[in-house]
Design a protein around this motif. Structure first.
Motif, PDB file in Angstrom:
ATOM      1  N   ASN A  70      87.060-108.710  71.259  1.00  0.00           N
ATOM      2  CA  ASN A  70      87.777-109.842  70.252  1.00  0.00           C
ATOM      3  C   ASN A  70      87.044-110.047  69.053  1.00  0.00           C
ATOM      4  OD1 ASN A  70      89.273-111.935  70.128  1.00  0.00           O
ATOM      5  ND2 ASN A  70      87.784-113.524  70.682  1.00  0.00           N
ATOM      6  N   PHE A  71      85.582-109.805  69.196  1.00  0.00           N
ATOM      7  CA  PHE A  71      84.767-110.028  67.845  1.00  0.00           C
ATOM      8  C   PHE A  71      85.386-109.041  66.876  1.00  0.00           C
ATOM      9  CE2 PHE A  71      81.281-108.336  65.426  1.00  0.00           C
ATOM     10  CZ  PHE A  71      80.663-109.682  64.567  1.00  0.00           C
ATOM     11  N   LYS A  72      85.343-107.571  67.463  1.00  0.00           N
ATOM     12  CA  LYS A  72      85.853-106.643  66.176  1.00  0.00           C
ATOM     13  C   LYS A  72      87.050-106.735  65.789  1.00  0.00           C
ATOM     14  CE  LYS A  72      83.270-102.785  68.706  1.00  0.00           C
ATOM     15  NZ  LYS A  72      83.314-101.549  69.529  1.00  0.00           N
ATOM     16  N   LYS A  73      88.262-107.605  66.454  1.00  0.00           N
ATOM     17  CA  LYS A  73      89.391-107.882  66.034  1.00  0.00           C
ATOM     18  C   LYS A  73      89.460-108.631  64.942  1.00  0.00           C
ATOM     19  CE  LYS A  73      92.324-110.760  68.316  1.00  0.00           C
ATOM     20  NZ  LYS A  73      93.265-111.524  69.128  1.00  0.00           N
ATOM     21  N   ASN A  74      88.494-109.907  65.209  1.00  0.00           N
ATOM     22  CA  ASN A  74      88.457-111.167  64.282  1.00  0.00           C
ATOM     23  C   ASN A  74      87.759-110.546  63.166  1.00  0.00           C
ATOM     24  OD1 ASN A  74      89.709-113.017  66.056  1.00  0.00           O
ATOM     25  ND2 ASN A  74      87.817-113.588  66.874  1.00  0.00           N
ATOM     26  N   PHE A  75      86.640-109.782  63.233  1.00  0.00           N
ATOM     27  CA  PHE A  75      86.098-109.095  62.126  1.00  0.00           C
ATOM     28  C   PHE A  75      86.927-108.424  61.130  1.00  0.00           C
ATOM     29  CE2 PHE A  75      82.814-106.237  60.034  1.00  0.00           C
ATOM     30  CZ  PHE A  75      82.052-107.436  59.497  1.00  0.00           C
ATOM     31  N   LYS A  76      87.717-107.502  61.916  1.00  0.00           N
ATOM     32  CA  LYS A  76      88.644-106.670  61.164  1.00  0.00           C
ATOM     33  C   LYS A  76      89.519-107.742  60.252  1.00  0.00           C
ATOM     34  CE  LYS A  76      92.147-102.979  61.411  1.00  0.00           C
ATOM     35  NZ  LYS A  76      92.781-103.459  60.230  1.00  0.00           N
ATOM     36  N   ASP A 126      90.217-107.649  56.296  1.00  0.00           N
ATOM     37  CA  ASP A 126      91.715-107.362  55.560  1.00  0.00           C
ATOM     38  C   ASP A 126      91.911-108.311  54.613  1.00  0.00           C
ATOM     39  OD1 ASP A 126      91.922-104.848  57.246  1.00  0.00           O
ATOM     40  OD2 ASP A 126      93.155-106.105  58.827  1.00  0.00           O
ATOM     41  N   GLN A 127      91.457-109.848  54.856  1.00  0.00           N
ATOM     42  CA  GLN A 127      91.768-110.625  54.006  1.00  0.00           C
ATOM     43  C   GLN A 127      91.003-110.635  52.606  1.00  0.00           C
ATOM     44  OE1 GLN A 127      94.076-113.031  54.579  1.00  0.00           O
ATOM     45  NE2 GLN A 127      94.435-111.769  56.298  1.00  0.00           N
ATOM     46  N   ILE A 128      90.212-109.816  52.406  1.00  0.00           N
ATOM     47  CA  ILE A 128      89.289-109.595  51.053  1.00  0.00           C
ATOM     48  C   ILE A 128      90.145-108.605  50.119  1.00  0.00           C
ATOM     49  CG2 ILE A 128      87.176-108.553  50.313  1.00  0.00           C
ATOM     50  CD1 ILE A 128      85.686-109.163  52.882  1.00  0.00           C
ATOM     51  N   GLU A 129      90.174-109.081  48.932  1.00  0.00           N
ATOM     52  CA  GLU A 129      90.830-108.486  48.033  1.00  0.00           C
ATOM     53  C   GLU A 129      89.801-108.256  46.750  1.00  0.00           C
ATOM     54  OE1 GLU A 129      93.980-110.411  46.326  1.00  0.00           O
ATOM     55  OE2 GLU A 129      95.260-109.885  48.358  1.00  0.00           O
ATOM     56  N   VAL A 130      89.343-106.998  46.382  1.00  0.00           N
ATOM     57  CA  VAL A 130      88.532-106.592  45.320  1.00  0.00           C
ATOM     58  C   VAL A 130      89.481-106.425  44.194  1.00  0.00           C
ATOM     59  CG1 VAL A 130      87.035-104.811  44.477  1.00  0.00           C
ATOM     60  CG2 VAL A 130      87.090-105.638  47.005  1.00  0.00           C
ATOM     61  N   THR A 131      88.994-107.030  42.988  1.00  0.00           N
ATOM     62  CA  THR A 131      89.651-106.914  41.718  1.00  0.00           C
ATOM     63  C   THR A 131      88.724-106.145  40.625  1.00  0.00           C
ATOM     64  OG1 THR A 131      89.218-108.933  40.973  1.00  0.00           O
ATOM     65  CG2 THR A 131      91.286-108.781  42.285  1.00  0.00           C
ATOM     66  N   ASP A 132      89.255-105.625  39.921  1.00  0.00           N
ATOM     67  CA  ASP A 132      88.527-104.923  38.798  1.00  0.00           C
ATOM     68  C   ASP A 132      88.668-106.043  37.483  1.00  0.00           C
ATOM     69  OD1 ASP A 132      91.100-104.633  37.641  1.00  0.00           O
ATOM     70  OD2 ASP A 132      91.176-102.772  37.298  1.00  0.00           O
ATOM     71  N   GLU A 133      88.148-105.875  36.411  1.00  0.00           N
ATOM     72  CA  GLU A 133      88.264-106.657  35.385  1.00  0.00           C
ATOM     73  C   GLU A 133      89.304-107.078  34.752  1.00  0.00           C
ATOM     74  OE1 GLU A 133      85.435-105.399  32.307  1.00  0.00           O
ATOM     75  OE2 GLU A 133      83.739-105.100  33.716  1.00  0.00           O
ATOM     76  N   LYS A 134      90.436-106.386  34.997  1.00  0.00           N
ATOM     77  CA  LYS A 134      91.856-106.737  34.521  1.00  0.00           C
ATOM     78  C   LYS A 134      92.550-108.039  34.784  1.00  0.00           C
ATOM     79  CE  LYS A 134      92.184-102.220  32.608  1.00  0.00           C
ATOM     80  NZ  LYS A 134      92.930-100.925  32.431  1.00  0.00           N
ATOM     81  N   PRO A 135      92.779-108.485  35.926  1.00  0.00           N
ATOM     82  CA  PRO A 135      92.491-108.209  37.278  1.00  0.00           C
ATOM     83  C   PRO A 135      93.671-107.641  37.972  1.00  0.00           C
ATOM     84  CG  PRO A 135      93.160-110.333  37.035  1.00  0.00           C
ATOM     85  CD  PRO A 135      93.233-109.619  35.725  1.00  0.00           C
TER      86      PRO A 135
END
Length: 61
Positions: free
Chosen positions: A38-44, A48-57
């Protein structure tokens, strides 16, 4: 999940104090395994909700 954690902690305290029966060892191992799954599932899901953007964005995956 809170009940799983409480029971795992109960079994940990009992293990240190007086030891566990064979059935309690099996229960502890099962609860730990379920907790980790359950911990691994929630952590994943969080990752998955994190989005990384560059400067442009522009979104980078």
């Amino acid at each position: 999940m809170e009940k799983h954690i409480q029971r795992i902690n109960e079994l940990a305290r009992k293990s240190k104090a007086e030891g566990l029966t064979e059935a309690e060892v099996v229960e502890r191992d099962r609860l730990r395994k379920e907790y980790l799954i359950n911990f691994k599932k929630n952590f994943k899901q969080q990752l998955d909700q994190i989005e990384v953007t560059d400067e442009k964005p522009t979104i980078i995956h």
